[in-house]
Structures are given as C-alpha cells and as structure tokens.
Design a protein around this motif. Structure first.
Motif, PDB file in Angstrom:
ATOM      1  N   ASN A   1     -96.615 -37.359  25.159  1.00 40.10           N
ATOM      2  CA  ASN A   1     -96.948 -36.127  25.535  1.00 40.10           C
ATOM      3  C   ASN A   1     -96.367 -35.743  26.943  1.00 40.10           C
ATOM      4  OD1 ASN A   1     -98.597 -33.710  26.261  1.00 40.10           O
ATOM      5  ND2 ASN A   1    -100.514 -34.803  26.752  1.00 40.10           N
ATOM      6  N   ALA A   2     -95.109 -35.913  27.166  1.00 38.03           N
ATOM      7  CA  ALA A   2     -94.388 -35.647  28.076  1.00 38.03           C
ATOM      8  C   ALA A   2     -93.130 -34.548  28.297  1.00 38.03           C
ATOM      9  CB  ALA A   2     -93.910 -36.982  28.823  1.00 38.03           C
ATOM     10  N   THR A   3     -92.567 -34.709  27.006  1.00 38.84           N
ATOM     11  CA  THR A   3     -91.445 -33.730  27.038  1.00 38.84           C
ATOM     12  C   THR A   3     -91.589 -32.395  27.332  1.00 38.84           C
ATOM     13  OG1 THR A   3     -90.325 -35.337  25.138  1.00 38.84           O
ATOM     14  CG2 THR A   3     -89.257 -33.093  25.410  1.00 38.84           C
ATOM     15  N   GLY A   4     -92.548 -31.844  26.887  1.00 38.45           N
ATOM     16  CA  GLY A   4     -92.610 -30.153  27.364  1.00 38.45           C
ATOM     17  C   GLY A   4     -92.825 -30.142  28.678  1.00 38.45           C
ATOM     18  N   GLN A   5     -93.648 -30.930  29.186  1.00 43.63           N
ATOM     19  CA  GLN A   5     -93.784 -30.798  30.715  1.00 43.63           C
ATOM     20  C   GLN A   5     -92.593 -31.090  31.533  1.00 43.63           C
ATOM     21  OE1 GLN A   5     -95.628 -31.985  28.354  1.00 43.63           O
ATOM     22  NE2 GLN A   5     -97.967 -32.297  28.987  1.00 43.63           N
ATOM     23  N   MET A   6     -91.838 -32.019  31.288  1.00 43.99           N
ATOM     24  CA  MET A   6     -90.594 -32.370  31.648  1.00 43.99           C
ATOM     25  C   MET A   6     -89.589 -31.099  31.684  1.00 43.99           C
ATOM     26  SD  MET A   6     -89.947 -36.316  30.909  1.00 43.99           S
ATOM     27  CE  MET A   6     -91.047 -37.941  31.691  1.00 43.99           C
ATOM     28  N   LEU A   7     -89.507 -30.698  30.468  1.00 41.05           N
ATOM     29  CA  LEU A   7     -88.683 -29.821  30.076  1.00 41.05           C
ATOM     30  C   LEU A   7     -88.958 -28.381  31.044  1.00 41.05           C
ATOM     31  CD1 LEU A   7     -86.226 -28.589  28.576  1.00 41.05           C
ATOM     32  CD2 LEU A   7     -87.750 -27.899  26.714  1.00 41.05           C
ATOM     33  N   ALA A   8     -90.276 -28.275  31.201  1.00 41.76           N
ATOM     34  CA  ALA A   8     -90.493 -27.110  31.977  1.00 41.76           C
ATOM     35  C   ALA A   8     -90.045 -27.082  33.616  1.00 41.76           C
ATOM     36  CB  ALA A   8     -92.069 -26.957  31.966  1.00 41.76           C
ATOM     37  N   ALA A   9     -90.164 -28.422  34.120  1.00 43.18           N
ATOM     38  CA  ALA A   9     -89.872 -28.813  35.339  1.00 43.18           C
ATOM     39  C   ALA A   9     -88.437 -28.815  35.300  1.00 43.18           C
ATOM     40  CB  ALA A   9     -90.251 -30.300  35.704  1.00 43.18           C
ATOM     41  N   LEU A  10     -87.584 -29.243  34.515  1.00 47.39           N
ATOM     42  CA  LEU A  10     -85.873 -29.184  34.808  1.00 47.39           C
ATOM     43  C   LEU A  10     -85.534 -27.720  34.632  1.00 47.39           C
ATOM     44  CD1 LEU A  10     -84.937 -32.062  32.160  1.00 47.39           C
ATOM     45  CD2 LEU A  10     -84.974 -31.881  34.780  1.00 47.39           C
ATOM     46  N   THR A  11     -86.321 -26.730  33.820  1.00 46.32           N
ATOM     47  CA  THR A  11     -85.783 -25.498  33.534  1.00 46.32           C
ATOM     48  C   THR A  11     -86.572 -24.404  34.753  1.00 46.32           C
ATOM     49  OG1 THR A  11     -87.641 -24.954  32.205  1.00 46.32           O
ATOM     50  CG2 THR A  11     -85.563 -25.573  31.078  1.00 46.32           C
ATOM     51  N   GLY A  12     -87.529 -24.815  35.234  1.00 45.27           N
ATOM     52  CA  GLY A  12     -88.156 -24.015  36.286  1.00 45.27           C
ATOM     53  C   GLY A  12     -89.119 -22.919  35.327  1.00 45.27           C
ATOM     54  N   TRP A  13     -89.086 -22.868  34.112  1.00 43.04           N
ATOM     55  CA  TRP A  13     -89.839 -21.903  33.309  1.00 43.04           C
ATOM     56  C   TRP A  13     -91.461 -22.211  33.397  1.00 43.04           C
ATOM     57  CZ3 TRP A  13     -87.153 -21.236  28.027  1.00 43.04           C
ATOM     58  CH2 TRP A  13     -85.931 -20.522  28.378  1.00 43.04           C
TER      59      TRP A  13
ATOM     60  N   LYS B   1     -82.927 -29.267  28.116  1.00 43.28           N
ATOM     61  CA  LYS B   1     -82.191 -28.318  29.120  1.00 43.28           C
ATOM     62  C   LYS B   1     -80.816 -27.743  28.658  1.00 43.28           C
ATOM     63  CE  LYS B   1     -82.034 -26.482  33.283  1.00 43.28           C
ATOM     64  NZ  LYS B   1     -80.560 -26.316  33.206  1.00 43.28           N
ATOM     65  N   ALA B   2     -80.088 -28.685  28.374  1.00 45.93           N
ATOM     66  CA  ALA B   2     -78.661 -28.137  28.013  1.00 45.93           C
ATOM     67  C   ALA B   2     -78.391 -27.381  26.970  1.00 45.93           C
ATOM     68  CB  ALA B   2     -77.822 -29.591  27.753  1.00 45.93           C
ATOM     69  N   VAL B   3     -79.181 -27.626  25.917  1.00 46.39           N
ATOM     70  CA  VAL B   3     -79.322 -26.620  24.597  1.00 46.39           C
ATOM     71  C   VAL B   3     -79.806 -25.293  25.296  1.00 46.39           C
ATOM     72  CG1 VAL B   3     -80.381 -26.395  22.453  1.00 46.39           C
ATOM     73  CG2 VAL B   3     -79.689 -28.637  23.189  1.00 46.39           C
ATOM     74  N   ILE B   4     -80.892 -25.406  25.979  1.00 46.24           N
ATOM     75  CA  ILE B   4     -81.324 -23.934  26.392  1.00 46.24           C
ATOM     76  C   ILE B   4     -80.113 -23.298  27.309  1.00 46.24           C
ATOM     77  CG2 ILE B   4     -83.072 -23.071  28.114  1.00 46.24           C
ATOM     78  CD1 ILE B   4     -84.860 -25.165  27.317  1.00 46.24           C
ATOM     79  N   ASP B   5     -79.511 -23.962  27.921  1.00 40.81           N
ATOM     80  CA  ASP B   5     -78.549 -23.339  28.990  1.00 40.81           C
ATOM     81  C   ASP B   5     -77.474 -22.665  27.753  1.00 40.81           C
ATOM     82  OD1 ASP B   5     -79.689 -24.040  31.211  1.00 40.81           O
ATOM     83  OD2 ASP B   5     -78.487 -25.809  31.610  1.00 40.81           O
ATOM     84  N   GLU B   6     -77.052 -23.546  26.823  1.00 41.93           N
ATOM     85  CA  GLU B   6     -76.226 -23.066  25.877  1.00 41.93           C
ATOM     86  C   GLU B   6     -76.891 -22.024  24.904  1.00 41.93           C
ATOM     87  OE1 GLU B   6     -74.870 -25.671  22.557  1.00 41.93           O
ATOM     88  OE2 GLU B   6     -73.179 -26.080  23.780  1.00 41.93           O
ATOM     89  N   GLU B   7     -78.100 -21.982  24.349  1.00 39.44           N
ATOM     90  CA  GLU B   7     -78.474 -21.083  23.445  1.00 39.44           C
ATOM     91  C   GLU B   7     -79.159 -19.850  24.003  1.00 39.44           C
ATOM     92  OE1 GLU B   7     -78.432 -21.076  20.037  1.00 39.44           O
ATOM     93  OE2 GLU B   7     -77.182 -22.775  19.948  1.00 39.44           O
TER      94      GLU B   7
END
Length: 252
Positions: free
Chosen positions: A129-141, A106-112
């Motif tokens: 099988n959790a990172t992608g789903q957690m990342l979507a939740a954190l970004t709201g994407w 999420k921090a890398v996405i904010d930067e890049e």
C-alpha cells in the motif's frame, strides 16, 4: 483524457499460498497467477470512464517478469486499448519494490502524459500500500486513496474515501493519482470475442533500464513462515462462564 492503469501479476486470490520448505519464500511452482484484484477494479473503473465519454484511451502497464504479459492481455480483454510491459526481473520470485515501481511509472507518465492514473490501493502478495502515494509524491500530482466512489467533472475529481471513521469525500484537481478500494465497482468478465481481440491489441515491451531506473532490492527477506494454526474454539455453558474465560485470557 488518457487513463493509465498499473496492474500486477500475483498469486490468484483463490489459491492457498504455500511456503517453501527452507523458509526462503513462497512456492510459486505450478501455482495459478492472475491480476491483483484491486488492479482489476482499477481497470474496470477506467473502462467505465471511457464508456461514459470521460476518457479517450485506457493504457495498462505492468512492471515485473515477462509472464506479466498474460496479466496485460486480461486487461486488454476487459477493454483496455493498449498495454506496456516493462521487464524488470527475470525470476518470478523477485518482487519489484514500491519505490522502484513508482519511479518507473513516473517515467511512463512523462512519456504518455495521462490525465489520470488509477491503481489498486495495494497488492495482495506484499500488502505494501505504498506505490500510489509514492507516485503522487514523485509527480507532484493530487492524490485520492482508498476510493470507493469516483466522479470526474472537468478539471477536478470527487473521491469518496473509505477511512477508519467511515467515509470521507474530497475534491482534487486533475491530473491525479487515485488508488481504488474493493467497493468501487464489480469488475466485468472478459468475453471470448474480447479475449480473441485482445491478442491483436498493441502490447509494447520495454525494460527498466530504458527508463534509467535501478530495481535492485533494498530489502532482504530473512525468513518466510506459515501463520500459526488457529486453536480450536471452546463452547461455554453460560454468559458467566464466557466472562470468566475472557478474564482468564486477559480479554476483559
């Protein structure tokens, strides 16, 4: 559009995994390591999007030990433009948990500021099988999981998902997180010239602390053990005998 592709260093899928004699974990001594196969498919798809003119830059990112730079060099040799290594552990036996990985990404996405994140649906070492789903939740994407087909058109993406009942096609808004499945594509082999070129491509090295993320484990592995040895099969002489055996085993 910039595409971000997280990749993980895991035991090569062709290697037979050995458990330590004390049951404290998996033995990684002198074991071949490589890129997680699902992540390799994600890298290939990102490169194909660039070749089709739908992406301008492919950035590979890995979170783990320093040795993960070998995995990033593989992604660069395949065709990624640059790489980011985030050192979050010193011991190769330390597995960074999905939530910590998602927070760093999420921090890398904010930067890049990428327009798309392509990741493997799971890693073959822990099968979380959790990172992608957690990342979507954190970004709201938007998110599309288990992708076997992906088509990007303008500000939306059409994702064909592999589900229990067959295939499901969804349309999601960009930016998005898409986790890929095995049948999305066949990853290319890196050619020798591209392997040499990869050595000159930029690879930035950072730490989890640079992003203010605590990677201390929340889970404790109590014991690791080998799976039970499969019992030898039995040849039966007729269908009736087979049915009788299945009834005895409680399968019918």
């Amino acid at each position: 559009m910039k595409v971000l592709v997280p990749v993980k260093r895991v035991i090569d899928y062709n290697v037979k995994v050995r458990v330590k004699s004390d049951g404290s974990g998996v033995d990684l001594a002198n074991v071949k390591m490589s890129m997680n196969p699902f992540d390799e498919i994600a890298v290939e798809e990102a490169i194909r999007l660039k070749e089709a003119g739908k992406a301008e830059e492919v950035v590979a990112v890995s979170i783990g030990v320093k040795q993960s730079q070998e995995t990033l060099r593989t992604a660069l040799a395949m065709g990624a433009d640059r790489a980011i290594l985030i050192v979050a552990a010193d011991d190769v036996h330390t597995d960074i948990e999905p939530l910590a990985v998602a927070k760093i990404l999420k921090a890398v996405i904010d930067e890049e500021a990428p327009g798309l994140v392509l990741c493997g649906k799971q890693a073959i070492d822990n099968d979380m099988n959790a990172t992608g789903q957690m990342l979507a939740a954190l970004t709201g994407w938007s998110q599309g999981t288990f992708a076997s087909e992906l088509d990007i058109e303008g500000d939306s993406a059409t994702v064909t998902r592999e589900v229990d009942g067959g295939l499901q096609t969804i349309k999601i808004k960009m930016p998005a997180i898409v986790s890929v499945d095995l049948r999305l594509n066949e990853p290319r082999y890196a050619s020798l010239p591209n392997i040499m070129k990869a050595k000159k491509k930029p690879l930035d090295e950072k730490t989890a602390a640079d992003y203010g993320v605590d990677t201390a484990p929340r889970l404790e592995i109590v014991k690791t053990s080998e799976p039970e040895t499969r019992k030898a099969g039995e040849i039966v002489g007729s269908v009736d005998e087979l049915v009788a055996k299945l009834k005895e085993a409680g399968a019918l």
